[in-house]
Design a protein around this motif. Structure first.
Motif, PDB file in Angstrom:
ATOM      1  N   UNK A 199       0.861  -1.187   0.000  1.00 41.40           N
ATOM      2  CA  UNK A 199       0.000   0.000   0.000  1.00 41.40           C
ATOM      3  C   UNK A 199       0.896   1.235   0.000  1.00 41.40           C
ATOM      4  N   UNK A 200       0.657   2.156  -0.927  1.00 41.08           N
ATOM      5  CA  UNK A 200       1.467   3.368  -1.046  1.00 41.08           C
ATOM      6  C   UNK A 200       0.575   4.607  -0.953  1.00 41.08           C
ATOM      7  N   UNK A 201       0.605   5.321   0.176  1.00 45.09           N
ATOM      8  CA  UNK A 201      -0.153   6.570   0.291  1.00 45.09           C
ATOM      9  C   UNK A 201       0.609   7.725  -0.353  1.00 45.09           C
ATOM     10  N   UNK A 202      -0.119   8.647  -0.943  1.00 47.08           N
ATOM     11  CA  UNK A 202       0.472   9.884  -1.457  1.00 47.08           C
ATOM     12  C   UNK A 202      -0.106  11.046  -0.671  1.00 47.08           C
ATOM     13  N   UNK A 203       0.785  11.845  -0.092  1.00 47.44           N
ATOM     14  CA  UNK A 203       0.398  13.036   0.673  1.00 47.44           C
ATOM     15  C   UNK A 203       0.892  14.247  -0.101  1.00 47.44           C
ATOM     16  N   UNK A 204       0.026  15.211  -0.364  1.00 44.65           N
ATOM     17  CA  UNK A 204       0.428  16.372  -1.155  1.00 44.65           C
ATOM     18  C   UNK A 204       0.950  17.490  -0.256  1.00 44.65           C
ATOM     19  N   UNK A 205       1.989  18.156  -0.778  1.00 41.93           N
ATOM     20  CA  UNK A 205       2.591  19.322  -0.111  1.00 41.93           C
ATOM     21  C   UNK A 205       2.737  20.421  -1.153  1.00 41.93           C
ATOM     22  N   UNK A 206       2.881  21.660  -0.675  1.00 43.71           N
ATOM     23  CA  UNK A 206       2.928  22.793  -1.596  1.00 43.71           C
ATOM     24  C   UNK A 206       4.347  23.133  -2.048  1.00 43.71           C
ATOM     25  N   UNK A 207       5.343  22.663  -1.312  1.00 43.92           N
ATOM     26  CA  UNK A 207       6.710  23.071  -1.634  1.00 43.92           C
ATOM     27  C   UNK A 207       7.716  22.097  -1.036  1.00 43.92           C
ATOM     28  N   UNK A 208       8.975  22.238  -1.440  1.00 46.33           N
ATOM     29  CA  UNK A 208      10.062  21.458  -0.860  1.00 46.33           C
ATOM     30  C   UNK A 208      10.184  21.740   0.630  1.00 46.33           C
ATOM     31  N   UNK A 209      10.062  22.990   1.017  1.00 47.06           N
ATOM     32  CA  UNK A 209      10.158  23.345   2.438  1.00 47.06           C
ATOM     33  C   UNK A 209       9.075  22.659   3.256  1.00 47.06           C
ATOM     34  N   UNK A 210       7.863  22.604   2.714  1.00 46.97           N
ATOM     35  CA  UNK A 210       6.775  21.943   3.433  1.00 46.97           C
ATOM     36  C   UNK A 210       7.021  20.445   3.545  1.00 46.97           C
ATOM     37  N   UNK A 211       7.584  19.856   2.498  1.00 51.52           N
ATOM     38  CA  UNK A 211       7.903  18.427   2.551  1.00 51.52           C
ATOM     39  C   UNK A 211       8.948  18.143   3.624  1.00 51.52           C
TER      40      UNK A 211
END
Length: 468
Positions: free
Chosen positions: A339-351
């Motif tokens: 199972x592979x979840x994908x979580x969205x972020x707005x930028x590299x800094x947020x990641x």
């Protein structure tokens, strides 16, 4: 009545005899381990199929070849690894001999997991034997078929006065842990790792804990989505996702998610066909308990790919989840499944902030066509291991240490690192017996002149010379 008292006494007596100290004895043990692998490969392969439905390709790549490589490396370098290591001396010890001696700890306990039951059992054992220890090996009862081969066949290839296999489950482990060992090496969950460490503390026993965690995989917007999908899917679904260093979740922008999901679907279809359940290259979940746990995680986010399951076959399809929130169950524990979840972020800094808010992972992956981006993720985070633009290929290099940091574990092994882990590095100084007058500067009565001379004599200088 203690079921292990006589066995442990026998092993301690064998170590006390000094038999394991000699290089020839250690090499003989390692050669025996190599013959065990060579002569019982088919038997082990059949056991891996029964336990995990692990196909020959995966077994060769992730189990047998790695173990044989570690044995060969240890045999080739044993004399060099055992050799005393000379160290830098100061003026006061110029006539003396200063070195580090690598001594075996004594009686060591190795407790191993079920997901790679050959690799994660034999690789630590190689280092323990090469370092000259007597060993109690406890394979996982969950991968019972492989454990049976290890328990019944492996001792025939090793000196049984210096080696023993213990079978059973948590009860037997608890009984073992009541005894004092000179070193404990454990691979498994963080929950059990805490139990191991608490038991070791009672005897002040040093430990290596190879645990797990949620391994982040950051995907930058500049990536080719199909290249990323190929690599992430391969490493996520290898061994049906039951790998402690597998990418556990993807962090990317919403725009990259839109491009990545169809690329992942393409990769999964090419790897496992339109019906992954019938693919000969996809294994199964180890047991019903783990299947039920994983089935519960399928309710997080939204299923974009896969999601099918069959309890009668312990089958869960290669699955991708989107619209996943940080608070959902699939993000609260190591998945250890396909199972592979994908979580969205707005930028590299947020990641990076997302990664750093959580416990330090066993592995961290970053994909970008820019080396600057990859190096920024490396610089601003911490993990047991790091790989840019691929999965856990670093595991193929015995020159790199393997181990966790923080909640993902402590200690390291692979290659010479395993030998060093199972060796006590003893500081040794053999002083010259004459010229006692030189030592008078350290004896009372003290004086400022004696102090100046003594401090100069004790100062350690670098072997290199810098001209100002």
């Amino acid at each position: 009545m203690d079921p292990f008292e006589d066995m442990l006494r026998r092993l301690r007596e064998a170590f006390g005899s000094g038999r394991t100290q000699e290089a020839e004895f250690r090499a003989t043990q390692l050669k025996g381990l190599g013959r065990f692998l060579e002569e019982n490969k088919q038997l082990l392969q059949e056991a891996l199929v029964q336990d995990l439905r692990k196909m020959v390709f995966e077994s060769e790549v992730s189990e047998f070849s790695i173990c044989q490589g570690e044995i060969n490396l240890a045999l080739k370098n044993l004399q060099a690894w055992m050799k005393d290591e000379e160290v830098t001396k100061n003026l006061a010890t110029q006539l003396d001999s200063a070195f580090i001696r690598k001594e075996p700890f004594g009686l060591v306990l190795i407790i191993t997991p079920w997901n790679y039951p050959v690799n994660l059992t034999l690789v630590p054992l190689v280092g323990a034997l090469a370092a000259g220890n007597c060993v109690v090996l406890k394979p996982s009862e969950i991968s019972g078929n492989t454990g049976k081969v290890l328990a019944e066949v492996l001792p025939r290839y090793l000196d049984q006065s210096c080696f023993a296999v213990v079978t059973g489950g948590p009860k037997e482990v608890q009984q073992l842990l009541e005894h004092k060992f000179d070193y404990i090496f454990f691979t498994g969950s963080s929950r059990v790792g805490k139990i191991i460490m608490a038991a070791a503390t009672k005897h002040l026993t040093p430990v290596t804990l190879e645990l797990g965690g949620k391994n982040p995989c950051y995907v930058h917007d500049d990536c080719d989505p199909q290249t990323v999908a190929n690599r992430v899917a391969f490493f996520r679904y290898l061994n049906t996702g039951q790998t402690c260093v597998a990418p556990d979740y993807v962090l990317c922008s919403p725009e990259m998610q839109e491009r990545l999901v169809p690329a992942l679907q393409s990769a999964i279809t090419r790897f496992y066909g339109d019906d992954p359940k019938s693919s000969p290259d996809l294994g199964r979940i180890i047991n019903d308990k783990h299947f039920q746990r994983l089935q519960g995680l399928l309710g997080s986010g939204r299923v974009a790919i896969g999601g099918q399951s069959d309890s009668s076959d312990r089958y869960i399809a290669p699955t991708v989840l989107v619209d996943v929130q940080e608070t959902e169950p699939v993000m609260q524990e190591e998945i250890f499944g396909p199972i592979l979840p994908i979580v969205t972020v707005r930028s590299l800094d947020e990641a990076i902030d997302f990664i750093n808010r959580r416990e330090k992972p066993l592995a961290l992956y970053a994909f970008s066509n820019s080396q600057q981006v990859v190096k920024e993720v490396l610089f601003r985070t911490s993990s047991g291991a790091f790989c840019g633009n691929d999965g856990f290929m670093y595991m193929t290099l015995s020159s790199l240490p393997f181990g966790g940091v923080g909640a993902s574990g402590m200690g390291k092994y692979h290659g010479k690192f395993t030998f060093d882990t199972f060796s006590h590095h003893r500081a040794c100084l053999l002083r010259y017996s004459g010229m006692e007058k030189v030592n008078s500067i350290r004896y009372p009565p003290y004086s400022p002149q004696k102090l100046r001379v003594l401090l100069m004599a004790m100062e350690t200088h670098s072997s290199s010379c810098t001209l100002l």
